[in-house]
Design a protein around this motif. Sequence first.
Motif, mmCIF file in Angstrom:
data_model
loop_
_atom_site.group_PDB
_atom_site.id
_atom_site.type_symbol
_atom_site.label_atom_id
_atom_site.label_comp_id
_atom_site.label_asym_id
_atom_site.label_seq_id
_atom_site.Cartn_x
_atom_site.Cartn_y
_atom_site.Cartn_z
ATOM 1 N N TYR A 41 0.806 -1.212 0.000
ATOM 2 C CA TYR A 41 0.000 0.000 0.000
ATOM 3 C C TYR A 41 0.844 1.270 0.000
ATOM 4 O O TYR A 41 1.593 1.546 0.931
ATOM 5 C CB TYR A 41 -0.925 -0.010 1.221
ATOM 6 C CG TYR A 41 -1.706 1.264 1.428
ATOM 7 C CD1 TYR A 41 -2.730 1.629 0.562
ATOM 8 C CD2 TYR A 41 -1.407 2.121 2.495
ATOM 9 C CE1 TYR A 41 -3.446 2.800 0.747
ATOM 10 C CE2 TYR A 41 -2.117 3.291 2.689
ATOM 11 C CZ TYR A 41 -3.128 3.633 1.807
ATOM 12 O OH TYR A 41 -3.826 4.803 1.997
ATOM 13 N N ARG A 42 0.764 2.011 -1.088
ATOM 14 C CA ARG A 42 1.440 3.311 -1.258
ATOM 15 C C ARG A 42 2.935 3.246 -0.921
ATOM 16 O O ARG A 42 3.518 4.256 -0.505
ATOM 17 C CB ARG A 42 0.755 4.391 -0.431
ATOM 18 C CG ARG A 42 -0.631 4.754 -0.926
ATOM 19 C CD ARG A 42 -1.031 6.163 -0.535
ATOM 20 N NE ARG A 42 -2.235 6.561 -1.223
ATOM 21 C CZ ARG A 42 -2.704 7.811 -1.249
ATOM 22 N NH1 ARG A 42 -2.047 8.760 -0.611
ATOM 23 N NH2 ARG A 42 -3.816 8.110 -1.883
ATOM 24 N N LYS A 43 3.539 2.101 -1.104
ATOM 25 C CA LYS A 43 4.955 1.959 -0.753
ATOM 26 C C LYS A 43 5.840 2.885 -1.601
ATOM 27 O O LYS A 43 6.824 3.447 -1.111
ATOM 28 C CB LYS A 43 5.396 0.503 -0.919
ATOM 29 C CG LYS A 43 6.768 0.220 -0.311
ATOM 30 C CD LYS A 43 7.216 -1.223 -0.538
ATOM 31 C CE LYS A 43 6.459 -2.180 0.336
ATOM 32 N NZ LYS A 43 7.024 -3.558 0.236
ATOM 33 N N LYS A 44 5.468 3.067 -2.861
ATOM 34 C CA LYS A 44 6.243 3.948 -3.731
ATOM 35 C C LYS A 44 6.158 5.395 -3.259
ATOM 36 O O LYS A 44 7.161 6.119 -3.247
ATOM 37 C CB LYS A 44 5.741 3.834 -5.169
ATOM 38 C CG LYS A 44 6.569 4.619 -6.176
ATOM 39 C CD LYS A 44 6.084 4.404 -7.597
ATOM 40 C CE LYS A 44 6.924 5.190 -8.596
ATOM 41 N NZ LYS A 44 6.445 4.985 -9.993
ATOM 42 N N VAL A 45 4.952 5.822 -2.855
ATOM 43 C CA VAL A 45 4.772 7.194 -2.350
ATOM 44 C C VAL A 45 5.602 7.410 -1.095
ATOM 45 O O VAL A 45 6.300 8.422 -0.959
ATOM 46 C CB VAL A 45 3.281 7.470 -2.045
ATOM 47 C CG1 VAL A 45 3.117 8.823 -1.337
ATOM 48 C CG2 VAL A 45 2.451 7.446 -3.309
ATOM 49 N N VAL A 46 5.534 6.461 -0.173
ATOM 50 C CA VAL A 46 6.282 6.560 1.078
ATOM 51 C C VAL A 46 7.774 6.619 0.803
ATOM 52 O O VAL A 46 8.505 7.467 1.354
ATOM 53 C CB VAL A 46 5.962 5.358 2.000
ATOM 54 C CG1 VAL A 46 6.887 5.354 3.218
ATOM 55 C CG2 VAL A 46 4.505 5.400 2.437
ATOM 56 N N THR A 47 8.272 5.734 -0.065
ATOM 57 C CA THR A 47 9.703 5.691 -0.391
ATOM 58 C C THR A 47 10.159 6.994 -1.024
ATOM 59 O O THR A 47 11.197 7.554 -0.648
ATOM 60 C CB THR A 47 9.997 4.518 -1.338
ATOM 61 O OG1 THR A 47 9.556 3.297 -0.734
ATOM 62 C CG2 THR A 47 11.493 4.413 -1.623
ATOM 63 N N ASN A 48 9.382 7.504 -1.976
ATOM 64 C CA ASN A 48 9.755 8.753 -2.647
ATOM 65 C C ASN A 48 9.763 9.926 -1.673
ATOM 66 O O ASN A 48 10.653 10.790 -1.733
ATOM 67 C CB ASN A 48 8.795 9.045 -3.797
ATOM 68 C CG ASN A 48 8.983 8.097 -4.971
ATOM 69 O OD1 ASN A 48 10.017 7.450 -5.092
ATOM 70 N ND2 ASN A 48 7.991 8.004 -5.836
ATOM 71 N N ASN A 49 8.785 9.979 -0.771
ATOM 72 C CA ASN A 49 8.742 11.047 0.224
ATOM 73 C C ASN A 49 9.966 11.004 1.125
ATOM 74 O O ASN A 49 10.589 12.040 1.415
ATOM 75 C CB ASN A 49 7.477 10.928 1.076
ATOM 76 C CG ASN A 49 6.241 11.462 0.373
ATOM 77 O OD1 ASN A 49 6.339 12.223 -0.586
ATOM 78 N ND2 ASN A 49 5.070 11.060 0.852
ATOM 79 N N LEU A 50 10.307 9.821 1.598
ATOM 80 C CA LEU A 50 11.455 9.666 2.495
ATOM 81 C C LEU A 50 12.765 10.039 1.796
ATOM 82 O O LEU A 50 13.615 10.722 2.377
ATOM 83 C CB LEU A 50 11.530 8.231 3.021
ATOM 84 C CG LEU A 50 10.455 7.832 4.041
ATOM 85 C CD1 LEU A 50 10.493 6.327 4.297
ATOM 86 C CD2 LEU A 50 10.642 8.587 5.348
ATOM 87 N N LYS A 51 12.916 9.604 0.573
ATOM 88 C CA LYS A 51 14.148 9.925 -0.163
ATOM 89 C C LYS A 51 14.240 11.422 -0.459
ATOM 90 O O LYS A 51 15.341 11.988 -0.486
ATOM 91 C CB LYS A 51 14.193 9.134 -1.468
ATOM 92 C CG LYS A 51 14.503 7.653 -1.276
ATOM 93 C CD LYS A 51 14.598 6.929 -2.619
ATOM 94 C CE LYS A 51 15.005 5.467 -2.433
ATOM 95 N NZ LYS A 51 15.113 4.761 -3.732
ATOM 96 N N LEU A 52 13.095 12.048 -0.684
ATOM 97 C CA LEU A 52 13.082 13.476 -0.986
ATOM 98 C C LEU A 52 13.539 14.313 0.208
ATOM 99 O O LEU A 52 14.356 15.226 0.061
ATOM 100 C CB LEU A 52 11.671 13.899 -1.402
ATOM 101 C CG LEU A 52 11.465 15.377 -1.742
ATOM 102 C CD1 LEU A 52 12.244 15.745 -2.996
ATOM 103 C CD2 LEU A 52 9.980 15.682 -1.923
ATOM 104 N N VAL A 53 13.010 14.013 1.398
ATOM 105 C CA VAL A 53 13.306 14.846 2.568
ATOM 106 C C VAL A 53 14.545 14.381 3.334
ATOM 107 O O VAL A 53 15.067 15.130 4.164
ATOM 108 C CB VAL A 53 12.092 14.922 3.525
ATOM 109 C CG1 VAL A 53 10.887 15.475 2.791
ATOM 110 C CG2 VAL A 53 11.763 13.572 4.127
ATOM 111 N N PHE A 54 14.997 13.160 3.055
ATOM 112 C CA PHE A 54 16.221 12.657 3.680
ATOM 113 C C PHE A 54 17.205 12.214 2.595
ATOM 114 O O PHE A 54 17.546 11.029 2.488
ATOM 115 C CB PHE A 54 15.918 11.482 4.613
ATOM 116 C CG PHE A 54 15.044 11.811 5.780
ATOM 117 C CD1 PHE A 54 15.453 12.728 6.743
ATOM 118 C CD2 PHE A 54 13.789 11.215 5.923
ATOM 119 C CE1 PHE A 54 14.647 13.044 7.832
ATOM 120 C CE2 PHE A 54 12.981 11.521 7.012
ATOM 121 C CZ PHE A 54 13.407 12.444 7.959
ATOM 122 N N PRO A 55 17.694 13.159 1.782
ATOM 123 C CA PRO A 55 18.563 12.801 0.646
ATOM 124 C C PRO A 55 19.901 12.178 1.063
ATOM 125 O O PRO A 55 20.536 11.494 0.244
ATOM 126 C CB PRO A 55 18.778 14.139 -0.058
ATOM 127 C CG PRO A 55 18.563 15.171 1.003
ATOM 128 C CD PRO A 55 17.488 14.622 1.872
#
Length: 291
Positions: A41-55
């Motif tokens: 469930y929404r794993k791609k959204v979660v991953t992209n959000n985390l990578k965006l704010v924690f580069p």
Amino acid sequence: MQFLAYILVYPLLWLISILPFKILYVVSDGVYVLLYYIIGYRKKVVTNNLKLVFPNKTETEIKVIRKKFYHHLCDMFLEMAKTMTISEKSLKKRFKIKNPEELKRLEALNKSIILIFGHYASWEWSIVIQNYINFKGLAVYKQLANKYFDKLVRDIRSKFNTSLISTKETISAINHNEENGIKSITGFLSDQSPRLTKDVYWSSFMGIEVPCFTGAERLAKKLDLSTAFLKVTKVKRGYYEAEIMTLAENSNDYKDYELTDMFLREVEKQIYEAPEYYFWTHKRWKHKGKK
């Protein structure tokens, strides 16, 4: 069709609500496996959000945060169902107000209060705050499309005397209370992404320029209300602690959007301290680069 969906789901929610907490979290562990590994469930959204704010975090670090988040997400949704039958005594034990005296101090100012907080830890159980203050409790929410589930949500969240008001009802409800001498404390979840309009306010959130909700601040200034932030932390599984942090006794003393920025900084602090408890499934940064 709406009623059919309701009568199919409601018995399941009620059964979950009567489970002892130990069994509830066993069920939550099972839901986690289903949601994370099978449905994704929404794993791609979660991953992209985390990578965006924690580069600067590694893939391994991102994965650890993501797994912890999904565990918390499952707990939180089952805790929401548990609210249907939880007692006031049990809720006060599991969602403690760290400094209730600050609520009383604000109440003594004889000014209604705007209480803003983010989608962090447990916002659902914050309804217990009404039991620590004499002001009328209001909570702003987004109305559900299914009228039967909408009524259920209203009933659940109002069981401790907090009244839910939709976003469309907010201004008229607070105005009505003020005109009739009724002091209130109104909760706003203000960290998500608003629709893009020409005059929307942009600010930095987790290092990214995003459009921001400013309704809470504008109401506080227009009606001369106090503004406070609710800092909720997760102590351990099934237990939370909330601190009332006064941002402004007199909201008009602050420049436009200053209180909104103060709120965002407080939410950021929470996320940096324990990122797994933020609501990463929301597309908070979907308007990045559109300013």
